[in-house]
Design a protein around this motif. Structure first.
Motif, PDB file in Angstrom:
ATOM      1  N   LYS A  29     -25.100   9.911   3.347  1.00 65.86           N
ATOM      2  CA  LYS A  29     -25.612   8.889   4.267  1.00 65.86           C
ATOM      3  C   LYS A  29     -24.445   8.121   4.858  1.00 65.86           C
ATOM      4  O   LYS A  29     -23.397   7.978   4.229  1.00 65.86           O
ATOM      5  N   VAL A  30     -24.661   7.583   6.071  1.00 61.54           N
ATOM      6  CA  VAL A  30     -23.594   6.850   6.772  1.00 61.54           C
ATOM      7  C   VAL A  30     -23.165   5.628   5.964  1.00 61.54           C
ATOM      8  O   VAL A  30     -21.976   5.342   5.834  1.00 61.54           O
ATOM      9  N   LYS A  31     -24.143   4.917   5.376  1.00 64.88           N
ATOM     10  CA  LYS A  31     -23.796   3.716   4.588  1.00 64.88           C
ATOM     11  C   LYS A  31     -22.906   4.086   3.384  1.00 64.88           C
ATOM     12  O   LYS A  31     -21.990   3.349   3.038  1.00 64.88           O
ATOM     13  N   ASP A  32     -23.192   5.256   2.761  1.00 61.36           N
ATOM     14  CA  ASP A  32     -22.353   5.700   1.633  1.00 61.36           C
ATOM     15  C   ASP A  32     -20.957   6.086   2.120  1.00 61.36           C
ATOM     16  O   ASP A  32     -19.959   5.820   1.446  1.00 61.36           O
ATOM     17  N   GLU A  33     -20.896   6.726   3.281  1.00 64.40           N
ATOM     18  CA  GLU A  33     -19.602   7.120   3.848  1.00 64.40           C
ATOM     19  C   GLU A  33     -18.778   5.880   4.195  1.00 64.40           C
ATOM     20  O   GLU A  33     -17.570   5.838   3.951  1.00 64.40           O
ATOM     21  N   ILE A  34     -19.444   4.830   4.738  1.00 64.28           N
ATOM     22  CA  ILE A  34     -18.738   3.571   5.066  1.00 64.28           C
ATOM     23  C   ILE A  34     -18.223   2.919   3.784  1.00 64.28           C
ATOM     24  O   ILE A  34     -17.077   2.470   3.710  1.00 64.28           O
ATOM     25  N   ARG A  35     -19.073   2.908   2.742  1.00 63.25           N
ATOM     26  CA  ARG A  35     -18.660   2.339   1.452  1.00 63.25           C
ATOM     27  C   ARG A  35     -17.462   3.129   0.894  1.00 63.25           C
ATOM     28  O   ARG A  35     -16.534   2.552   0.325  1.00 63.25           O
ATOM     29  N   HIS A  36     -17.496   4.426   1.066  1.00 62.23           N
ATOM     30  CA  HIS A  36     -16.418   5.311   0.606  1.00 62.23           C
ATOM     31  C   HIS A  36     -15.106   4.946   1.299  1.00 62.23           C
ATOM     32  O   HIS A  36     -14.056   4.780   0.664  1.00 62.23           O
ATOM     33  N   VAL A  37     -15.159   4.787   2.629  1.00 64.17           N
ATOM     34  CA  VAL A  37     -13.965   4.444   3.424  1.00 64.17           C
ATOM     35  C   VAL A  37     -13.442   3.063   3.027  1.00 64.17           C
ATOM     36  O   VAL A  37     -12.228   2.862   2.868  1.00 64.17           O
ATOM     37  N   MET A  38     -14.371   2.126   2.835  1.00 66.75           N
ATOM     38  CA  MET A  38     -13.955   0.759   2.472  1.00 66.75           C
ATOM     39  C   MET A  38     -13.279   0.732   1.093  1.00 66.75           C
ATOM     40  O   MET A  38     -12.278   0.039   0.902  1.00 66.75           O
ATOM     41  N   SER A  39     -13.825   1.496   0.149  1.00 68.43           N
ATOM     42  CA  SER A  39     -13.214   1.566  -1.190  1.00 68.43           C
ATOM     43  C   SER A  39     -11.808   2.138  -1.092  1.00 68.43           C
ATOM     44  O   SER A  39     -10.871   1.638  -1.731  1.00 68.43           O
ATOM     45  N   TYR A  40     -11.660   3.188  -0.285  1.00 73.91           N
ATOM     46  CA  TYR A  40     -10.337   3.803  -0.094  1.00 73.91           C
ATOM     47  C   TYR A  40      -9.354   2.790   0.515  1.00 73.91           C
ATOM     48  O   TYR A  40      -8.214   2.660   0.048  1.00 73.91           O
ATOM     49  N   LEU A  41      -9.817   2.061   1.538  1.00 79.22           N
ATOM     50  CA  LEU A  41      -8.944   1.081   2.204  1.00 79.22           C
ATOM     51  C   LEU A  41      -8.568  -0.072   1.271  1.00 79.22           C
ATOM     52  O   LEU A  41      -7.438  -0.568   1.312  1.00 79.22           O
TER      53      LEU A  41
END
Length: 194
Positions: free
Chosen positions: A166-178
């Protein structure tokens, strides 16, 4: 003085000529029969052997290319029949062995995958990260705590996520990485998510 005696037999030419004709006819008949027998032998035996060899070579080439469904037909000549049966048995055995190797390889892949899954046990990883986070919080190490939390989030999405995310999970993934990168690079950059 003794005189030598000589016996002379006179036979009419017609009788001699009949004997020669009879011998000639018998010779021609024997030669003719020999040619007919040789022709029949060639037709019924050598030709079959020649056709058998051609078919065997053709089937061997197909087997060499990987077509293992071929089988040689039955033959009336016993020796050729034995060779054909031997060839068919050999191809069937190769087919069985290949199937066994494929099954064994599949089992091996499954076993390796299971071992890998056991090595990367998600609960073990999450519990270990929670322990690191608790230790960091107790010792006032906010950066370590932050990195541990974000690494846990990254791993949850990577390990538990399916083929579609899901897009929300992908955004959370990117934010965690950043967030992890921010700690690594001492907050030298900032970001916004829209």
């Amino acid at each position: 003085s003794s005189s030598s005696l000589m016996m002379i037999s006179i036979k009419p030419w017609k009788e001699i000529s009949n004997d020669i004709t009879h011998i000639r006819n018998m010779t021609l008949l024997i030669v003719g029969l020999a040619l007919i027998i040789a022709g029949l032998f060639n037709l019924f035996y050598l030709k079959r052997i020649s056709l058998f060899i051609q078919e065997l070579l053709k089937d061997m080439k197909l087997a060499e290319k990987g077509t293992l469904s071929i089988r040689m037909r039955r033959y009336k000549i016993k020796e050729l029949e034995n060779i054909a049966i031997g060839f068919n048995n050999m191809i069937a055995r190769i087919q069985r062995l290949l199937k066994e190797v494929e099954t064994e390889q599949e089992r091996k892949r499954e076993a390796q995958f299971k071992v890998l899954q056991q090595q990367i046990n998600p609960h073990f990883l999450y519990n270990t990260l929670e322990s690191i986070n608790a230790l960091a919080s107790l010792n006032g190490q906010k950066d370590i705590s932050k990195m541990t939390i974000n690494l846990g989030k990254l791993l949850r999405i990577s390990i538990n996520g399916g083929y579609e995310v899901k897009v929300k999970d992908e955004i959370r993934h990117v934010m965690s990485y950043l967030e992890i990168q921010k700690v690594r690079y001492d907050n030298r950059f900032s970001y916004e998510v829209e």
